[in-house]
Design an enzyme around this catalytic site. Structure first.
Site, PDB file in Angstrom:
ATOM      1  N   ALA A   1       7.708   5.743  11.799  1.00  0.00           N
ATOM      2  CA  ALA A   1       7.432   7.105  11.303  1.00  0.00           C
ATOM      3  C   ALA A   1       8.321   7.392  10.105  1.00  0.00           C
ATOM      4  O   ALA A   1       8.976   8.433  10.029  1.00  0.00           O
ATOM      5  CB  ALA A   1       7.656   8.124  12.420  1.00  0.00           C
TER       6      ALA A   1
ATOM      7  N   ARG B   1      10.234  -2.056   3.758  1.00  0.00           N
ATOM      8  CA  ARG B   1       9.919  -3.022   2.707  1.00  0.00           C
ATOM      9  C   ARG B   1      11.158  -3.856   2.394  1.00  0.00           C
ATOM     10  O   ARG B   1      12.284  -3.412   2.602  1.00  0.00           O
ATOM     11  CB  ARG B   1       9.423  -2.290   1.445  1.00  0.00           C
ATOM     12  CG  ARG B   1       8.128  -1.522   1.717  1.00  0.00           C
ATOM     13  CD  ARG B   1       7.592  -0.840   0.492  1.00  0.00           C
ATOM     14  NE  ARG B   1       7.204  -1.757  -0.566  1.00  0.00           N
ATOM     15  CZ  ARG B   1       6.074  -2.464  -0.585  1.00  0.00           C
ATOM     16  NH1 ARG B   1       5.216  -2.354   0.412  1.00  0.00           N
ATOM     17  NH2 ARG B   1       5.793  -3.266  -1.595  1.00  0.00           N
TER      18      ARG B   1
ATOM     19  N   HIS C   1       6.726  35.446 -11.692  1.00  0.00           N
ATOM     20  CA  HIS C   1       6.201  35.990 -10.437  1.00  0.00           C
ATOM     21  C   HIS C   1       4.685  36.131 -10.543  1.00  0.00           C
ATOM     22  O   HIS C   1       4.201  36.569 -11.581  1.00  0.00           O
ATOM     23  CB  HIS C   1       6.815  37.368 -10.159  1.00  0.00           C
ATOM     24  CG  HIS C   1       6.216  38.036  -8.963  1.00  0.00           C
ATOM     25  ND1 HIS C   1       6.527  37.647  -7.680  1.00  0.00           N
ATOM     26  CD2 HIS C   1       5.307  39.042  -8.857  1.00  0.00           C
ATOM     27  CE1 HIS C   1       5.844  38.392  -6.835  1.00  0.00           C
ATOM     28  NE2 HIS C   1       5.087  39.246  -7.511  1.00  0.00           N
TER      29      HIS C   1
ATOM     30  N   VAL D   1       6.967  -0.591   8.788  1.00  0.00           N
ATOM     31  CA  VAL D   1       8.359  -0.644   9.265  1.00  0.00           C
ATOM     32  C   VAL D   1       9.352  -0.909   8.133  1.00  0.00           C
ATOM     33  O   VAL D   1      10.481  -1.310   8.376  1.00  0.00           O
ATOM     34  CB  VAL D   1       8.526  -1.708  10.370  1.00  0.00           C
ATOM     35  CG1 VAL D   1       7.733  -1.328  11.608  1.00  0.00           C
ATOM     36  CG2 VAL D   1       8.116  -3.086   9.874  1.00  0.00           C
TER      37      VAL D   1
ATOM     38  N   LYS E   1      -1.803   8.436  -2.881  1.00  0.00           N
ATOM     39  CA  LYS E   1      -1.946   9.845  -3.277  1.00  0.00           C
ATOM     40  C   LYS E   1      -3.411  10.207  -3.515  1.00  0.00           C
ATOM     41  O   LYS E   1      -3.830  11.349  -3.264  1.00  0.00           O
ATOM     42  CB  LYS E   1      -1.112  10.154  -4.525  1.00  0.00           C
ATOM     43  CG  LYS E   1       0.229  10.743  -4.202  1.00  0.00           C
ATOM     44  CD  LYS E   1       1.282   9.731  -3.815  1.00  0.00           C
ATOM     45  CE  LYS E   1       1.601   9.599  -2.383  1.00  0.00           C
ATOM     46  NZ  LYS E   1       2.578   8.536  -2.089  1.00  0.00           N
TER      47      LYS E   1
HETATM   48  P1  FAD Z   1       6.538  -3.416  -7.721  1.00  0.00           P
HETATM   49  O1  FAD Z   1       5.789  -2.191  -7.969  1.00  0.00           O
HETATM   50  O2  FAD Z   1       6.493  -4.020  -6.350  1.00  0.00           O
HETATM   51  O3  FAD Z   1       6.045  -4.465  -8.803  1.00  0.00           O
HETATM   52  C1  FAD Z   1       6.536  -5.763  -8.861  1.00  0.00           C
HETATM   53  C2  FAD Z   1       5.531  -6.620  -9.593  1.00  0.00           C
HETATM   54  O4  FAD Z   1       6.139  -7.882  -9.830  1.00  0.00           O
HETATM   55  C3  FAD Z   1       4.264  -6.895  -8.807  1.00  0.00           C
HETATM   56  O5  FAD Z   1       3.157  -6.800  -9.653  1.00  0.00           O
HETATM   57  C4  FAD Z   1       4.447  -8.332  -8.315  1.00  0.00           C
HETATM   58  O6  FAD Z   1       3.224  -9.012  -8.129  1.00  0.00           O
HETATM   59  C5  FAD Z   1       5.219  -8.912  -9.483  1.00  0.00           C
HETATM   60  N1  FAD Z   1       6.036 -10.091  -9.146  1.00  0.00           N
HETATM   61  C6  FAD Z   1       6.866 -10.265  -8.108  1.00  0.00           C
HETATM   62  N2  FAD Z   1       7.479 -11.472  -8.192  1.00  0.00           N
HETATM   63  C7  FAD Z   1       6.987 -12.050  -9.306  1.00  0.00           C
HETATM   64  C8  FAD Z   1       7.201 -13.305  -9.930  1.00  0.00           C
HETATM   65  N3  FAD Z   1       8.061 -14.191  -9.436  1.00  0.00           N
HETATM   66  N4  FAD Z   1       6.508 -13.588 -11.040  1.00  0.00           N
HETATM   67  C9  FAD Z   1       5.628 -12.699 -11.581  1.00  0.00           C
HETATM   68  N5  FAD Z   1       5.391 -11.502 -11.035  1.00  0.00           N
HETATM   69  C10 FAD Z   1       6.059 -11.191  -9.920  1.00  0.00           C
HETATM   70  N6  FAD Z   1       7.288   5.291  -4.564  1.00  0.00           N
HETATM   71  C11 FAD Z   1       7.383   6.505  -5.126  1.00  0.00           C
HETATM   72  O7  FAD Z   1       8.289   6.726  -5.935  1.00  0.00           O
HETATM   73  N7  FAD Z   1       6.490   7.494  -4.841  1.00  0.00           N
HETATM   74  C12 FAD Z   1       5.483   7.305  -3.964  1.00  0.00           C
HETATM   75  O8  FAD Z   1       4.684   8.218  -3.724  1.00  0.00           O
HETATM   76  C13 FAD Z   1       5.350   6.040  -3.347  1.00  0.00           C
HETATM   77  N8  FAD Z   1       4.344   5.802  -2.489  1.00  0.00           N
HETATM   78  C14 FAD Z   1       4.208   4.560  -1.960  1.00  0.00           C
HETATM   79  C15 FAD Z   1       3.159   4.332  -1.079  1.00  0.00           C
HETATM   80  C16 FAD Z   1       2.975   3.078  -0.521  1.00  0.00           C
HETATM   81  C17 FAD Z   1       1.810   2.846   0.411  1.00  0.00           C
HETATM   82  C18 FAD Z   1       3.871   2.015  -0.873  1.00  0.00           C
HETATM   83  C19 FAD Z   1       3.665   0.636  -0.315  1.00  0.00           C
HETATM   84  C20 FAD Z   1       4.922   2.233  -1.746  1.00  0.00           C
HETATM   85  C21 FAD Z   1       5.109   3.513  -2.281  1.00  0.00           C
HETATM   86  N9  FAD Z   1       6.161   3.787  -3.152  1.00  0.00           N
HETATM   87  C22 FAD Z   1       6.296   5.033  -3.689  1.00  0.00           C
HETATM   88  C23 FAD Z   1       7.149   2.768  -3.513  1.00  0.00           C
HETATM   89  C24 FAD Z   1       6.830   2.208  -4.899  1.00  0.00           C
HETATM   90  O9  FAD Z   1       5.533   1.652  -4.881  1.00  0.00           O
HETATM   91  C25 FAD Z   1       7.866   1.171  -5.279  1.00  0.00           C
HETATM   92  O10 FAD Z   1       9.151   1.754  -5.221  1.00  0.00           O
HETATM   93  C26 FAD Z   1       7.621   0.669  -6.692  1.00  0.00           C
HETATM   94  O11 FAD Z   1       6.343   0.114  -6.834  1.00  0.00           O
HETATM   95  C27 FAD Z   1       8.667  -0.387  -7.051  1.00  0.00           C
HETATM   96  O12 FAD Z   1       8.478  -0.767  -8.373  1.00  0.00           O
HETATM   97  P2  FAD Z   1       8.926  -2.202  -8.898  1.00  0.00           P
HETATM   98  O13 FAD Z   1       8.498  -2.260 -10.313  1.00  0.00           O
HETATM   99  O14 FAD Z   1      10.341  -2.455  -8.569  1.00  0.00           O
HETATM  100  O15 FAD Z   1       8.088  -3.249  -8.039  1.00  0.00           O
HETATM  101  P1  AMP Z   2      10.767   3.298   6.291  1.00  0.00           P
HETATM  102  O1  AMP Z   2      11.877   2.290   6.137  1.00  0.00           O
HETATM  103  O2  AMP Z   2      11.096   4.690   5.838  1.00  0.00           O
HETATM  104  O3  AMP Z   2       9.474   2.811   5.763  1.00  0.00           O
HETATM  105  O4  AMP Z   2      10.548   3.441   7.868  1.00  0.00           O
HETATM  106  C1  AMP Z   2      10.230   2.363   8.712  1.00  0.00           C
HETATM  107  C2  AMP Z   2      10.486   2.808  10.144  1.00  0.00           C
HETATM  108  O5  AMP Z   2       9.972   1.845  11.052  1.00  0.00           O
HETATM  109  C3  AMP Z   2      11.966   2.981  10.477  1.00  0.00           C
HETATM  110  O6  AMP Z   2      12.202   4.318  10.841  1.00  0.00           O
HETATM  111  C4  AMP Z   2      12.193   2.035  11.659  1.00  0.00           C
HETATM  112  O7  AMP Z   2      13.051   2.579  12.632  1.00  0.00           O
HETATM  113  C5  AMP Z   2      10.788   1.845  12.227  1.00  0.00           C
HETATM  114  N1  AMP Z   2      10.626   0.599  12.992  1.00  0.00           N
HETATM  115  C6  AMP Z   2      11.020  -0.644  12.653  1.00  0.00           C
HETATM  116  N2  AMP Z   2      10.688  -1.565  13.612  1.00  0.00           N
HETATM  117  C7  AMP Z   2      10.057  -0.871  14.598  1.00  0.00           C
HETATM  118  C8  AMP Z   2       9.465  -1.228  15.872  1.00  0.00           C
HETATM  119  N3  AMP Z   2       9.433  -2.497  16.328  1.00  0.00           N
HETATM  120  N4  AMP Z   2       8.900  -0.248  16.626  1.00  0.00           N
HETATM  121  C9  AMP Z   2       8.889   1.035  16.185  1.00  0.00           C
HETATM  122  N5  AMP Z   2       9.439   1.418  15.007  1.00  0.00           N
HETATM  123  C10 AMP Z   2      10.018   0.509  14.216  1.00  0.00           C
END
Ligand code: FAD
Ligand code: AMP
Length: 479
Positions: free
Chosen positions: A189, A279, A451, A277, A58
């Protein structure tokens, strides 16, 4: 033997750290184990969200949006800017500072709440014990009454596009490019691909997005997804649907990406490639075999509606369990579990969790889509209102998009709200509150909105559910 801690939490992302703070608020002796180490080699709290997810993405979306505005849209307001230059290193440094300020803020909150932070990897053992392996390899065991697992998720890697240095990168690498790629490829996408693709397009890259599925954003309402695709293509995002990447070769001249679509096999050459693709849950090695923690076939920890695992007094929350992989979903689960542990009656409503895509226009929704209602055979009414008819949107010079309110045909209860347009990441909260309060579209229609605001579009869409919107022409009557 008395236990050392009331609660030990594994993972300090938005699920784990919120759970820790709520546990401490409830008077529980709490420890949190987290293994995150930042690019500066320092341990940091906040997980994916703060370090490489929601927050840095962001920050860059905001900066890149300002750059694009000053370069392209300010002139419409009578503001001419010359000599506009991009200092990418500074933009990145700002993003890094936003991240470090916030992660240090969580460390401050841990301290203020008396939460013990263990820096290292945690592994669940039998009988609510957690083995901690510190970054220097030292091992210790924490003994708890309750354990909350919140290990989060990590980017999926695919054999067709193995990561390579700073050339073929995942979402984290895409937040660190040192220069603006001339030609950028994005595989996927989905939400993350679209946000990161938007950042680099705004900063000057030609962006090609290859998406295996034929449909665009199938999780969103079809009408909204269609409008989004139109807007993104108009901006110059080259989104190719039905394009499955099958292999990549990185060489001196960039990356040759091979993909297949209905017309055959193609090669696209790009300077950098982002693999976005999806998580997957980070549950590998999270629990010792002897602990007997049940995972499902995709590696998610199996939980019930209160996030209880199959083991007594062991809970799991956040991206590592079923449901949308969203920060706020995990945080809510964290609060619910802390309250359950403290003996309170706590529940969570999974039906109105908002989803947001922070592109331009933004896309936000809560509740069900029209296509899902059609498939379920539920009768419903729809009211929609375009921002083109909103005074505030016009004043801002940004009137693309619409609001759509879907209400149950029999009860008029709001079942879903879908928005595409500027600032709808903020507007959607109004819909979530309405849905949480089980409001009808009539309740929204009866509410007085200020408004001129963008929120008025929600009011008008609610009025439109039974044909009462003021600022759009009524449907033509047949003679
Ligand atoms: P995480 O944030 O993944 O945290 C898990 C933590 O646990 C990490 O620090 C990891 O190192 C630690 N950990 C893992 N295993 C162990 C272990 N065995 N021992 C000790 N520590 C451990 N979500 C939104 O809601 N809004 C957004 O705008 C948004 N934007 C995103 C943009 C990007 C580029 C990405 C990659 C993700 C985005 N997300 C967004 C998703 C969001 O980041 C995740 O849903 C959220 O972080 C999940 O939270 P969590 O606490 O479950 O796990
Ligand atoms: P999201 O799960 O919202 O992050 O989206 C990931 C996207 O990646 C999904 O829409 C998938 O269809 C796409 N995807 C996964 N594997 C491939 C691939 N080999 N080539 C193109 N798109 C892919």
């Amino acid at each position: 033997m008395s236990k050392q801690y009331d609660v030990v939490i594994v993972g300090a992302g938005p699920a784990g750290y919120v759970a820790a703070i709520r546990c401490a608020q409830l008077g529980l002796k709490t420890a949190c184990v987290d293994k995150w180490v930042g690019a500066d080699d320092q341990p940091a709290l906040g997980g994916t969200c703060l370090n490489v997810g929601c927050i840095p993405s962001k920050a860059l979306l905001e900066s890149s949006s300002r750059y694009e505005d000053i370069s392209h849209t300010y002139a419409d307001h009578g503001i001419t800017a010359s000599g506009v230059k991009l200092d990418l290193a500074k933009m990145m440094a700002r993003k890094d500072k936003v991240v470090s300020d916030l992660t240090q803020g969580i460390a401050g909150l841990f301290k203020a709440n008396g939460i013990k932070w263990f820096q290292g990897s945690g592994q669940l053992q039998p009988n609510q014990q957690v083995k901690v392996t510190a970054h220097d390899g030292a091992e210790s065991v924490l003994d708890a009454i309750h354990v909350i697992l919140a290990p989060g998720s990590s980017s999926v890697e695919i054999a067709a596009a193995p990561l390579k240095d700073d050339v073929i990168v995942d979402s984290s690498g895409a937040l660190e490019f040192k220069e603006v790629p001339k030609r950028l490829g994005v595989i996927g996408a989905g939400v993350i691909g679209l946000e990161l693709g938007s950042v680099w397009r705004r900063l000057g890259s030609e962006v090609v997005m290859l998406e295996a599925q034929e449909s665009f954003l199938p999780v969103a309402d079809e009408q909204i997804a269609k409008e989004a695709l139109r807007q993104f293509k108009r901006q110059g995002l080259d989104i190719r649907l039905g394009a499955r990447v099958v292999s990549c070769e990185a060489g001196n001249k960039g990356v040759a990406v091979q993909y297949q679509d209905s017309k055959g096999e193609h090669t696209e050459t790009v300077d950098k490639l982002i693999v976005a693709v999806g998580r997957r849950p980070s549950t590998n090695g999270l629990a010792a075999d002897e602990a007997g923690l049940l995972l499902d076939e995709w590696g998610f920890v199996h939980v019930d509606e209160h996030c209880r695992t199959n083991l007594p007094s062991v809970y799991a929350i956040g991206d590592a369990v079923r449901g949308p992989m969203l920060a706020h979903k995990g945080s809510e689960e964290g609060m619910m579990v802390a309250e359950v542990i403290a003996g309170q009656k706590a529940e969570m409503n999974y039906d109105s969790i908002p989803s947001v895509i922070y592109t331009h226009p933004e896309i936000a929704w809560a509740g069900v889509t029209e296509q899902a209602l059609k498939a379920a055979g539920t009768e419903y009414n729809v009211g929609s209102f375009p921002f083109a008819a909103s005074g505030r949107a016009h004043a801002a010079g940004d009137s693309t998009g619409m609001v759509k309110v879907i209400a149950d045909a029999k009860t008029d209860r709001v079942l879903g709200v879908h928005i595409i347009g500027a600032h709808c990441s903020e507007l959607i909260a109004q819909a979530v509150i309405a849905m949480e309060m089980r409001a009808s579209s009539e309740d929204l229609a009866m509410t007085v909105f200020a408004h001129p605001t963008l929120s008025e579009a929600i009011h008008e869409a609610a009025l439109a559910v039974d044909g009462r919107a003021i600022h759009i022409a009524p449907p033509r009557k047949r003679k």
